[in-house]
Design an enzyme around this catalytic site. Sequence first.
Site, PDB file in Angstrom:
ATOM      1  N   SER A 190      -4.641   1.248   9.364  1.00 47.00           N
ATOM      2  CA  SER A 190      -5.615   2.041   8.621  1.00 47.00           C
ATOM      3  C   SER A 190      -5.492   1.833   7.118  1.00 47.00           C
ATOM      4  O   SER A 190      -6.211   2.442   6.350  1.00 47.00           O
ATOM      5  CB  SER A 190      -5.410   3.520   8.938  1.00 47.00           C
ATOM      6  OG  SER A 190      -4.129   3.910   8.493  1.00 47.00           O
ATOM      7  N   CYS A 191      -4.543   0.986   6.682  1.00 48.90           N
ATOM      8  CA  CYS A 191      -4.299   0.913   5.238  1.00 48.90           C
ATOM      9  C   CYS A 191      -4.635  -0.441   4.614  1.00 48.90           C
ATOM     10  O   CYS A 191      -5.514  -0.523   3.757  1.00 48.90           O
ATOM     11  CB  CYS A 191      -2.850   1.271   4.948  1.00 48.90           C
ATOM     12  SG  CYS A 191      -2.415   2.861   5.668  1.00 48.90           S
ATOM     13  N   PHE A 192      -3.930  -1.499   5.018  1.00 49.03           N
ATOM     14  CA  PHE A 192      -4.122  -2.783   4.333  1.00 49.03           C
ATOM     15  C   PHE A 192      -5.584  -3.251   4.336  1.00 49.03           C
ATOM     16  O   PHE A 192      -6.133  -3.555   3.268  1.00 49.03           O
ATOM     17  CB  PHE A 192      -3.227  -3.871   4.936  1.00 49.03           C
ATOM     18  CG  PHE A 192      -1.777  -3.729   4.592  1.00 49.03           C
ATOM     19  CD1 PHE A 192      -1.339  -2.793   3.671  1.00 49.03           C
ATOM     20  CD2 PHE A 192      -0.820  -4.552   5.175  1.00 49.03           C
ATOM     21  CE1 PHE A 192       0.005  -2.659   3.347  1.00 49.03           C
ATOM     22  CE2 PHE A 192       0.521  -4.433   4.862  1.00 49.03           C
ATOM     23  CZ  PHE A 192       0.929  -3.483   3.954  1.00 49.03           C
ATOM     24  N   ASP A 222      -7.662  -0.849   2.151  1.00 40.34           N
ATOM     25  CA  ASP A 222      -7.325  -0.800   0.721  1.00 40.34           C
ATOM     26  C   ASP A 222      -7.683  -2.106   0.006  1.00 40.34           C
ATOM     27  O   ASP A 222      -8.179  -2.084  -1.123  1.00 40.34           O
ATOM     28  CB  ASP A 222      -5.835  -0.469   0.537  1.00 40.34           C
ATOM     29  CG  ASP A 222      -5.522   0.949   0.982  1.00 40.34           C
ATOM     30  OD1 ASP A 222      -6.480   1.702   1.251  1.00 40.34           O
ATOM     31  OD2 ASP A 222      -4.338   1.305   1.070  1.00 40.34           O
TER      32      ASP A 222
END
Length: 458
Positions: free
Chosen positions: A274-276, A279
């Site tokens: 859910s991040c890299f 983002d």
Amino acid sequence: MTVTCILGAGYVGLTYAAGLALKGMNVHIVDVNQTVVDLINAGKCPIDEPGLPRAIENGVRNGFLKATSSLANVFDESRLFLVCVGTYCDNRGNIDLSQVKSVARDLRDCFARSDVGDYKVICVKSTVICGTTDGVVLPIIEESGKVAGTDFGLAMSPEFLKEGSALEDILHPDKLVIGGLDDASIATVHDVLGTFLDETTEPGKYVVKTDLRTAELIKYAQNSFLATKISFINEMANFSELFGVNVADVARAIGMDTRISPAFLQAGPGFGGSCFPKDVRALYSAGRTMGFSPLLLESVLDVNKAQKRHVVELLQWEKDVDSTTIAILGMAFKANTGDTREAVARAVIRRLRHLGAKDIRLHDPSPHAVHEFKNDFPEDDVISYHESVASALQGAEACIILTEWGDYKKLVPKDFSHMVNNPVIIDTRRILSTKEFEEEGMKLIVLGESRNRSFIPK
Ligand code: UGA
């Protein structure tokens, strides 16, 4: 003692709440979802995260941790407010600030009703693009009639937690970054979150005090850099396959240089979670909006996309996708989490279906991951879900390992003996031993390892 109020009981908010309660601090956690609030107050953990259930149970039992669905119930007694709500991102990289704005409005309403008393500090922990804290959160709260820097403080302190080790990461951080509107805001955040730092030897060494926008960019810069390392080593993995080299040796050697470090040089099927992806996309598209072309970030995303396709290519070089029974081991985006957001398995299944695959058998040890996949890829005449690895492999002609689960690391050639028709095993996480499989006469293809040694420079 400062009472902390955490807004948002997702994995960041819950982990901070549990961590602060473990340190004997009083924490309120506020979430709009009454079911989640009831679960927490019953000492139960709504998410799958190692160590968290126990920490939450202890925190609630010892009276340090309480949950509520109404900020107004706990506003007066709280001094520091940690905004830990989600900031989702669409495919174009636009981040959705609706939850951040909603929480800011709740804070505004509470400030409007309260007298100016203690200097309450709002600290954004959600990952937000530069300018959100001072350009979006601040003006909403000031609609209350209270003035930032005079009546309330504002800070931004990014989190660096990894799913699967979030509690450990909170309890043993390698740094604390605090961006603040003023010194008082920074000091309040430092008082509370500084409890996690072991500063007995070198006080202040691991604290970065800065302004709001710098703190916001630090988070994106860190995740983008780590994602860049992964795309870089994946590109080296592709070179390794072409040149007849093992990428593990390359990664190990370059990682010995302290300027590079060995972390995040594990070649694989591409980064997910859910991040890299979110983002890097968000930072990339923020640059584009400002008329700037972030060429490096664009390549990082392109390499990642290509790597997911490469996984299917490895299969295509061995088998015809439309006439092969394919077992896929691993739906979670990495081991020790049930999270399947942007998991490689999603892209691989979509691609296999596009190429006409007739029989795809899925397995993951996490019931949560299986549940999420069943919603998005319902069982049909192509896709089936299997409770054991053995059942997924029975009669399969190809197997693709996509997640580095401990259970999969223990697999030996015998476990694949019920595969049929010159089976091929594709290990994209590089967890099985080529030698062991070769000795048993089985075809194991390890991503990033020699495909042939025929390349000779002209
Ligand atoms: C990541 C960061 O590591 C955290 O520091 C950050 O706080 C978090 O995002 C966030 O922004 O909230 P997370 O997404 O939980 O944490 O997972 P990672 O362990 O970083 O893995 C991300 C992806 O990269 C996974 O798909 C993983 O398999 C892949 N990866 C990681 C590799 O392919 N190779 C590596 O060497 C490392």
